[in-house]
Design an enzyme around this catalytic site. Structure first.
Site, PDB file in Angstrom:
ATOM      1  N   GLN A 151     -10.762 -30.452 -11.878  1.00  0.00           N
ATOM      2  CA  GLN A 151     -10.909 -31.487 -10.865  1.00  0.00           C
ATOM      3  C   GLN A 151      -9.508 -31.872 -10.383  1.00  0.00           C
ATOM      4  OE1 GLN A 151     -13.728 -34.769 -11.961  1.00  0.00           O
ATOM      5  NE2 GLN A 151     -11.836 -35.922 -11.942  1.00  0.00           N
ATOM      6  N   SER A 154      -6.714 -37.002  -9.110  1.00  0.00           N
ATOM      7  CA  SER A 154      -5.621 -37.966  -9.281  1.00  0.00           C
ATOM      8  C   SER A 154      -4.292 -37.416  -8.775  1.00  0.00           C
ATOM      9  CB  SER A 154      -5.451 -38.305 -10.758  1.00  0.00           C
ATOM     10  OG  SER A 154      -6.598 -38.943 -11.231  1.00  0.00           O
ATOM     11  N   SER A 190      -7.190 -31.543 -16.409  1.00  0.00           N
ATOM     12  CA  SER A 190      -7.523 -30.800 -17.625  1.00  0.00           C
ATOM     13  C   SER A 190      -7.937 -29.396 -17.220  1.00  0.00           C
ATOM     14  CB  SER A 190      -8.704 -31.440 -18.357  1.00  0.00           C
ATOM     15  OG  SER A 190      -8.474 -32.804 -18.549  1.00  0.00           O
ATOM     16  N   GLU A 273     -19.254 -37.782 -13.941  1.00  0.00           N
ATOM     17  CA  GLU A 273     -18.264 -37.769 -15.020  1.00  0.00           C
ATOM     18  C   GLU A 273     -18.544 -38.853 -16.052  1.00  0.00           C
ATOM     19  OE1 GLU A 273     -14.276 -38.698 -13.840  1.00  0.00           O
ATOM     20  OE2 GLU A 273     -13.427 -37.931 -15.701  1.00  0.00           O
ATOM     21  N   GLU A 397      -9.872 -51.845 -16.849  1.00  0.00           N
ATOM     22  CA  GLU A 397      -9.983 -52.852 -15.784  1.00  0.00           C
ATOM     23  C   GLU A 397     -10.904 -52.362 -14.668  1.00  0.00           C
ATOM     24  OE1 GLU A 397      -7.177 -51.904 -17.324  1.00  0.00           O
ATOM     25  OE2 GLU A 397      -6.989 -53.758 -18.463  1.00  0.00           O
TER      26      GLU A 397
END
Lengths: 421, 384
Positions: A151, A154, A190, A273, A397
């Site tokens: 994936q 990020s 990953s 996920e 958070e």
């Protein structure tokens, strides 16, 4: 009842019973029931590194084992339980998938972590948003155990605020080959060293509003211009990578969903996920708790009232985390908002952290300098790993905000005027 | 009535709905506030309806003594609802403590004599163990039981006795020559018995000081054999109270969330602020996990009842009862306190119900042993 009555009891009706029976029959033919990892002191691997820290060769061997098991699942009809029958899937509801995963988790099958992203995130994104050709060409092979996906979401500047990705994609409408040129940097990926396919979120319209300027692409990882570098984390090992995309040229048929529709695809992918918090994490915590009990006794602290209190508190928290997971599995999917899984992760991650802190308390100096004894100094890897788990897969958070908004229906925060990216 | 652990049947959902409707009608906040100012502390009319209309007192008691033979989890469902509604009634004292003290005593004639009355609501029972120290340990009991005629005479003082000033039947832990033993005292007409209601933090559940001066009493169970049964009774009481706590915690979460959606400051609902959201999410985690802990203990009780020969199942009850009591106590207290914080000033007023839940939470946290006490018990039971 036959063997494995505990698993058969998971079934709520006749259809589920038939399904669970055949799932048990299949898995039991290939693997014994899983024994918890030994918590015997001083024997076997310490197993205190929460993040998988392996060499490239080990990683590839694990990926091969996972793929091989996936092929067996596929041949037995369990490779794609919710998948569309036209593409070889079983076409069953998500509840059956959940049942299967619970059954399989009770057996000592290979660790499927290398395939988790492909099966849990990339495939649902393709099925939900891609074309039939894309499903056939890219999703189905993941389920047949032929390929592995990663994936590419990020970025250094886009963590919790994922929609802030800056990797750029520019379109060129060639005469017979409309294509995109992609440039940017992805991080915390990953499996990138051995993945065949990436799912990349890319900014294709810098002038559009933040969430509308994104498009999702399938990226064959052998495309020229892709460079994968291991990313060393604070524990010293490297469980993730950085992926650099330098003028990577992709055919337009690798685009998933609409131009500008990338955020919708990403949201679908992330929902997948969050579904799977593994039993293995619960097991690892239980083993750690047992080790800490032994450690307390070896360090002569089992009579200490505060240590006993903290250990009993952790014992309770670990069992409650497991009960919570089991109770949620009993609630029909349609009654859940989908965000409830976040509770599992929050409970697990807090427990990991508290276990590490108790270890530090028990070990004292041996937590910060290595006396060379089994099961001592390496607890610092556990505690550091726990810090990573509080961030990975959605920070605490972000998850709490999600629970508040989706489960408790509290109002969203008013959006600030959005800067153009 | 149940299939897998944590799976509620349609009948159980219906039981919950029925009890919730009943309590909404018969125990609204206005009634709770009225009853907490009364000497008696509960409404005998509502108590009779609970027994006559719904059969709640006898729900989980054995059929042979007039109960309905439902499971412990069913009883927990009822208690969870009572905790939500802050019902003022001697339910925990009579139906859990009193009834279980009789049942665990193994004394068939005592069971036959008193349990039918508890089951049909005509008898309110309670269990008097604690004295000035507040200890629930049979070994700490100082009240004396002296042989007198065919029976015994009790002398001593009990404190913190749940609903002790209104109970018709007092089951009293006292020290006989043979050791700690359980005795029954019928309050009506008992000589040498004085009872007074104690001022309580939580006015929705009464406690009493009970004095015995050569009060005639009937031995229940074996003389000197009360310590083991008491432990079992307390495990069941802990698991029962845990369910009540989970219900109260869920209710305060709901009220906090409702308020955070409508209360506006700085031009927007306070629930849109992340500081409030994260508090609410922490409360949600506490409520959901406490619910799981409470029912896990309940299922363990039912599993142990289904196979009394299974020692592992019996041991699991002891572990999970203490676990649930400690966990649910802290969860409820956290939620009740945060509920006041989210409400701000209005939550600190007498008129707002937040303090009623807070007081119930704090009081329940300490009742039957603090979380730390139960964790120490847990460590003991796990051989740590």
């Amino acid at each position: 009842m036959g063997p494995h009555p505990d698993l058969l009891a998971l079934a709520g009706d006749d259809a589920e019973r038939a399904f669970v029976t055949s799932a048990i029959e299949f898995v039991a033919a290939h693997a014994p029931r899983r024994e918890p990892a030994s918590a015997a002191w001083g024997r076997g691997p310490e197993g205190l590194a929460l993040f998988h820290e392996t060499t490239d060769a080990q990683e590839r061997a694990e990926a091969d084992a996972a793929r091989a098991w996936q092929r067996k699942r596929w041949d037995a009809g369990f490779g794609w339980i919710t998948g569309p029958p036209a593409h070889g899937g079983a076409g069953l509801p998500a509840s059956m998938d959940r049942l299967y995963r619970t059954v399989e988790a009770a057996f000592d099958t290979p660790d499927m972590n290398p395939l988790r992203i492909g099966l849990g995130t990339v495939s649902p994104a393709i099925v939900g948003n891609g074309t039939d050709e894309q499903v056939a060409a890219h999703a189905a092979p993941l389920h047949r155990g032929e390929t592995i996906a990663c994936q590419l979401f990020s970025e250094p500047e886009a963590g919790s605020d994922l929609a802030g990705v800056r990797t750029r994609g520019t379109f060129a409408d060639g005469p017979d080959r409309p294509h995109w040129t992609i440039t940017g940097q992805k991080v915390w990926t990953s499996n990138a060293t051995f993945a065949d396919l990436g799912l990349a979120l890319v900014r294709t319209d810098p002038d559009a509003a933040k969430h509308r300027g994104l498009t999702m692409f399938l990226v064959p990882m052998d495309t020229p211009g892709i460079e994968v570098r291991p990313l060393r984390q604070m524990t010293g090992g490297a469980s993730f990578t950085e992926v650099f995309l330098n003028d990577v040229v992709l055919d337009d048929h690798l685009r998933v969903g609409e131009r500008g529709g990338g955020w919708k695809v990403a949201t679908a992918a992330l929902a997948g996920e969050r579904k799977a918090v593994g039993d293995r994490s619960h097991d690892a915590n239980s083993r750690a708790l047992t080790l800490l009990r032994t450690l307390a006794s070896r360090t002569g602290q089992s009579g200490d009232a505060e240590i006993r209190d903290e250990w009993a508190r952790l014992y309770s928290r670990l069992r409650v985390a497991r009960f919570q997971q089991q109770r949620m599995q009993q609630i029909p999917e349609q009654k859940l908002s989908g965000a409830e899984r976040a509770m599992d992760k929050l409970l697990l991650a807090t427990n990991q952290k508290l276990l590490g802190e108790l270890a530090a308390e028990l070990l004292g100096p041996a937590f910060i300098a290595d006396p060379g004894d089994w099961g001592t100094f390496n607890w610092n890897r556990w505690l550091m790993g726990a810090l990573g788990y509080r961030i990975a897969g959605g920070t605490e958070e972000i998850l709490k905000t999600m629970l508040a908004e989706r489960v408790l229906a509290l109002p969203r925060e008013p959006k600030p005027r959005e800067p153009r990216t | 009535m149940t299939s897998g652990m944590f799976a509620f049947s349609a009948e159980q959902d219906e039981l919950r709905a029925t009890v919730r409707r009943f309590l909404a009608e018969r125990s609204p906040e206005s009634e709770v506030r009225r009853l907490m100012e009364t000497e008696q502390g509960y409404d005998p009319g509502v108590w009779s309806l609970m027994a006559g209309q719904l059969g709640l007192q006898g729900l989980a008691l054995p059929e042979k003594v007039g109960g309905s033979g439902f499971s412990f989890v069913d009883l927990q469902i009822v208690l969870e609802e009572m905790g939500r509604a802050l019902l003022c009634a001697p339910f925990l004292s009579s139906v859990v403590l009193g009834a279980q003290a009789l049942l665990t005593s193994g004394d068939d004639s005592a069971v036959a004599r008193w349990l039918p009355g508890i089951a049909d609501g005509s008898t309110v029972a309670t269990l008097a163990v604690t004295e000035a120290s507040g200890s629930w340990d049979a070994g700490d009991v100082a009240t004396q039981a002296a042989p007198a005629g065919d029976g015994y005479a009790l002398t001593g003082e009990k404190l913190f006795v749940l609903d002790g000033h209104v109970a018709d039947l007092l089951l009293v832990m006292a020290l006989a020559p043979e050791g700690a033993s359980l005795f029954a005292v019928e309050a009506t007409g008992a000589t040498g018995l004085t009872r007074e209601k104690m001022p309580t933090l939580d006015a929705t559940r009464t406690q009493a000081r009970v004095r015995f001066e050569a009060t005639p009493a009937v031995l229940v169970g074996d003389a000197g054999g009360a310590a083991g049964p008491l432990e079992r009774t307390l495990d069941l009481a802990a698991a029962a109270l845990a369910a009540e706590q989970a219900g109260g915690a869920r209710r305060v979460l709901e009220t906090a969330v409702e308020y955070a959606k409508v209360r506006e400051q700085f031009g927007r609902p306070i629930g849109s602020f992340q500081a409030i959201k994260h508090k609410a999410a922490d409360m949600l985690l506490a409520v959901e996990s406490a619910t799981s802990a409470a029912y896990a203990a309940g299922w363990a009780v039912d599993a142990a009842s289904a196979d009394p020969a299974d020692e592992g199942a019996a041991a699991e009850v002891g572990v999970l009862a203490s676990l649930a009591k400690a966990y649910c106590s802290e969860a409820y207290y956290q939620c009740a306190a945060e509920n006041i914080q989210i409400h701000g000033g209005i939550g600190f007023t007498w008129e707002h119900p937040a303090h009623l839940y807070y007081k119930r939470a704090k009081s329940s946290e300490i009742m039957f042993g603090t979380p730390r006490h139960h964790r120490a018990r847990l460590a003991d039971r796990l051989g740590f």
